[in-house]
Motif scaffolding. Structure first.
Motif, PDB file in Angstrom:
ATOM      1  N   ILE A   1       0.758  -1.349   0.129  1.00  0.00           N
ATOM      2  CA  ILE A   1       0.466   0.328  -0.039  1.00  0.00           C
ATOM      3  C   ILE A   1       1.292   1.091   0.017  1.00  0.00           C
ATOM      4  O   ILE A   1       1.738   0.724   0.459  1.00  0.00           O
ATOM      5  CB  ILE A   1      -1.144   0.212   0.704  1.00  0.00           C
ATOM      6  CG1 ILE A   1      -1.717  -1.007   0.897  1.00  0.00           C
ATOM      7  CG2 ILE A   1      -1.792   1.182   1.391  1.00  0.00           C
ATOM      8  CD1 ILE A   1      -2.505  -1.601   2.799  1.00  0.00           C
ATOM      9  N   GLU A   2       0.430   1.692  -0.907  1.00  0.00           N
ATOM     10  CA  GLU A   2       1.358   3.848  -0.386  1.00  0.00           C
ATOM     11  C   GLU A   2       0.499   4.222  -0.074  1.00  0.00           C
ATOM     12  O   GLU A   2      -0.376   4.903   0.347  1.00  0.00           O
ATOM     13  CB  GLU A   2       1.689   4.361  -2.149  1.00  0.00           C
ATOM     14  CG  GLU A   2       1.995   3.168  -3.190  1.00  0.00           C
ATOM     15  CD  GLU A   2       2.315   3.925  -4.774  1.00  0.00           C
ATOM     16  OE1 GLU A   2       2.509   5.050  -4.533  1.00  0.00           O
ATOM     17  OE2 GLU A   2       3.274   3.492  -5.233  1.00  0.00           O
ATOM     18  N   SER A   3       1.235   5.422   0.886  1.00  0.00           N
ATOM     19  CA  SER A   3       0.761   6.230   1.633  1.00  0.00           C
ATOM     20  C   SER A   3       2.064   7.127   2.332  1.00  0.00           C
ATOM     21  O   SER A   3       2.618   7.345   1.175  1.00  0.00           O
ATOM     22  CB  SER A   3       0.405   5.938   2.715  1.00  0.00           C
ATOM     23  OG  SER A   3       0.001   6.710   4.399  1.00  0.00           O
ATOM     24  N   LYS A   4       1.117   8.929   1.797  1.00  0.00           N
ATOM     25  CA  LYS A   4       2.478   9.795   1.542  1.00  0.00           C
ATOM     26  C   LYS A   4       2.141  10.280   3.312  1.00  0.00           C
ATOM     27  O   LYS A   4       0.991  10.737   4.346  1.00  0.00           O
ATOM     28  CB  LYS A   4       1.030  10.897   1.397  1.00  0.00           C
ATOM     29  CG  LYS A   4       2.055  11.632   1.015  1.00  0.00           C
ATOM     30  CD  LYS A   4       1.127  12.789   0.295  1.00  0.00           C
ATOM     31  CE  LYS A   4       1.418  13.909  -0.399  1.00  0.00           C
ATOM     32  NZ  LYS A   4       1.210  15.122  -1.352  1.00  0.00           N
ATOM     33  N   VAL A   5       3.495  10.794   3.374  1.00  0.00           N
ATOM     34  CA  VAL A   5       4.068  11.486   4.930  1.00  0.00           C
ATOM     35  C   VAL A   5       3.458  12.652   4.725  1.00  0.00           C
ATOM     36  O   VAL A   5       4.424  13.559   3.889  1.00  0.00           O
ATOM     37  CB  VAL A   5       5.631  11.029   4.915  1.00  0.00           C
ATOM     38  CG1 VAL A   5       6.040  12.432   6.301  1.00  0.00           C
ATOM     39  CG2 VAL A   5       6.184   9.681   4.761  1.00  0.00           C
ATOM     40  N   GLN A   6       2.902  13.067   5.863  1.00  0.00           N
ATOM     41  CA  GLN A   6       2.253  14.316   5.604  1.00  0.00           C
ATOM     42  C   GLN A   6       2.542  15.434   6.784  1.00  0.00           C
ATOM     43  O   GLN A   6       3.204  14.688   8.447  1.00  0.00           O
ATOM     44  CB  GLN A   6       0.739  14.346   5.819  1.00  0.00           C
ATOM     45  CG  GLN A   6       0.129  13.680   4.421  1.00  0.00           C
ATOM     46  CD  GLN A   6      -0.949  13.696   4.376  1.00  0.00           C
ATOM     47  OE1 GLN A   6      -1.839  13.447   5.574  1.00  0.00           O
ATOM     48  NE2 GLN A   6      -1.762  13.647   3.288  1.00  0.00           N
ATOM     49  N   LYS A   7       2.704  16.273   6.634  1.00  0.00           N
ATOM     50  CA  LYS A   7       3.026  17.166   8.301  1.00  0.00           C
ATOM     51  C   LYS A   7       1.965  17.628   8.631  1.00  0.00           C
ATOM     52  O   LYS A   7       0.207  17.454   8.479  1.00  0.00           O
ATOM     53  CB  LYS A   7       3.794  19.642   8.217  1.00  0.00           C
ATOM     54  CG  LYS A   7       3.442  19.730   8.472  1.00  0.00           C
ATOM     55  CD  LYS A   7       4.186  21.382   7.916  1.00  0.00           C
ATOM     56  CE  LYS A   7       4.641  22.238   9.038  1.00  0.00           C
ATOM     57  NZ  LYS A   7       5.548  21.704  10.138  1.00  0.00           N
ATOM     58  N   TRP A   8       2.128  17.663  10.232  1.00  0.00           N
ATOM     59  CA  TRP A   8       0.665  16.577  11.322  1.00  0.00           C
ATOM     60  C   TRP A   8       1.369  18.328  12.366  1.00  0.00           C
ATOM     61  O   TRP A   8       2.222  17.749  13.392  1.00  0.00           O
ATOM     62  CB  TRP A   8       0.773  15.678  11.287  1.00  0.00           C
ATOM     63  CG  TRP A   8      -0.661  15.812  13.062  1.00  0.00           C
ATOM     64  CD1 TRP A   8      -1.391  17.047  13.166  1.00  0.00           C
ATOM     65  CD2 TRP A   8      -0.803  14.631  12.892  1.00  0.00           C
ATOM     66  NE1 TRP A   8      -2.117  16.086  13.846  1.00  0.00           N
ATOM     67  CE2 TRP A   8      -1.996  14.985  14.161  1.00  0.00           C
ATOM     68  CE3 TRP A   8      -0.575  13.107  13.243  1.00  0.00           C
ATOM     69  CZ2 TRP A   8      -2.702  13.796  15.017  1.00  0.00           C
ATOM     70  CZ3 TRP A   8      -1.556  12.532  14.011  1.00  0.00           C
ATOM     71  CH2 TRP A   8      -2.046  12.761  14.692  1.00  0.00           C
ATOM     72  N   GLY A   9       1.644  19.666  12.697  1.00  0.00           N
ATOM     73  CA  GLY A   9       1.984  20.158  13.596  1.00  0.00           C
ATOM     74  C   GLY A   9       3.343  20.447  13.369  1.00  0.00           C
ATOM     75  O   GLY A   9       4.018  20.701  12.196  1.00  0.00           O
ATOM     76  N   ASN A  10       4.222  19.918  14.232  1.00  0.00           N
ATOM     77  CA  ASN A  10       5.762  20.580  14.121  1.00  0.00           C
ATOM     78  C   ASN A  10       6.180  19.512  13.579  1.00  0.00           C
ATOM     79  O   ASN A  10       7.712  18.880  13.516  1.00  0.00           O
ATOM     80  CB  ASN A  10       6.356  21.088  15.685  1.00  0.00           C
ATOM     81  CG  ASN A  10       6.008  22.298  15.373  1.00  0.00           C
ATOM     82  OD1 ASN A  10       5.587  23.662  15.136  1.00  0.00           O
ATOM     83  ND2 ASN A  10       5.699  22.192  16.962  1.00  0.00           N
ATOM     84  N   GLY A  11       5.727  18.026  13.472  1.00  0.00           N
ATOM     85  CA  GLY A  11       6.121  16.419  12.620  1.00  0.00           C
ATOM     86  C   GLY A  11       5.874  16.256  12.044  1.00  0.00           C
ATOM     87  O   GLY A  11       4.800  16.974  11.088  1.00  0.00           O
ATOM     88  N   LEU A  12       5.885  14.974  11.685  1.00  0.00           N
ATOM     89  CA  LEU A  12       5.564  14.245  10.050  1.00  0.00           C
ATOM     90  C   LEU A  12       4.102  13.504  10.820  1.00  0.00           C
ATOM     91  O   LEU A  12       4.991  12.671  11.928  1.00  0.00           O
ATOM     92  CB  LEU A  12       6.808  13.768   9.668  1.00  0.00           C
ATOM     93  CG  LEU A  12       7.725  14.914   9.044  1.00  0.00           C
ATOM     94  CD1 LEU A  12       8.619  14.336   8.079  1.00  0.00           C
ATOM     95  CD2 LEU A  12       6.630  15.666   8.003  1.00  0.00           C
TER      96      LEU A  12
END
Length: 81
Positions: free
Chosen positions: A3-14
């Protein structure tokens, strides 16, 4: 399964969002603790199985000096066998 998934910005982290099959196949639910192993190629997240401790393992390190016998409440007469 892949499965492909995308790393996204979440607050100050990923964050790596888990949705669809990525969430349901390994039976993840909110609040689960995961063991994450990191290497040069990425990481793996494993939901650890709960280990059942034996009574012997639980009592292994108890000694007279650390058992806090002084904190044990006195039994009522009705509680004696």
């Amino acid at each position: 399964m892949q499965i492909e998934s995308k790393v996204q910005k979440w607050g100050n982290g990923l964050a790596l969002r888990m949705s669809g099959a990525l969430r349901t196949v390994p039976n993840f639910k909110e609040g689960d603790l995961l063991t994450i192993t990191i290497n040069e190629n990425g990481f793996s997240a494993i939901k650890p199985t709960q280990r059942k401790f034996t009574e012997q393992e639980l009592l292994l390190d108890i000694t007279a000096s650390n058992a806090h016998v002084d904190l044990v409440p006195k039994l009522l007469n009705s509680e004696y066998e």
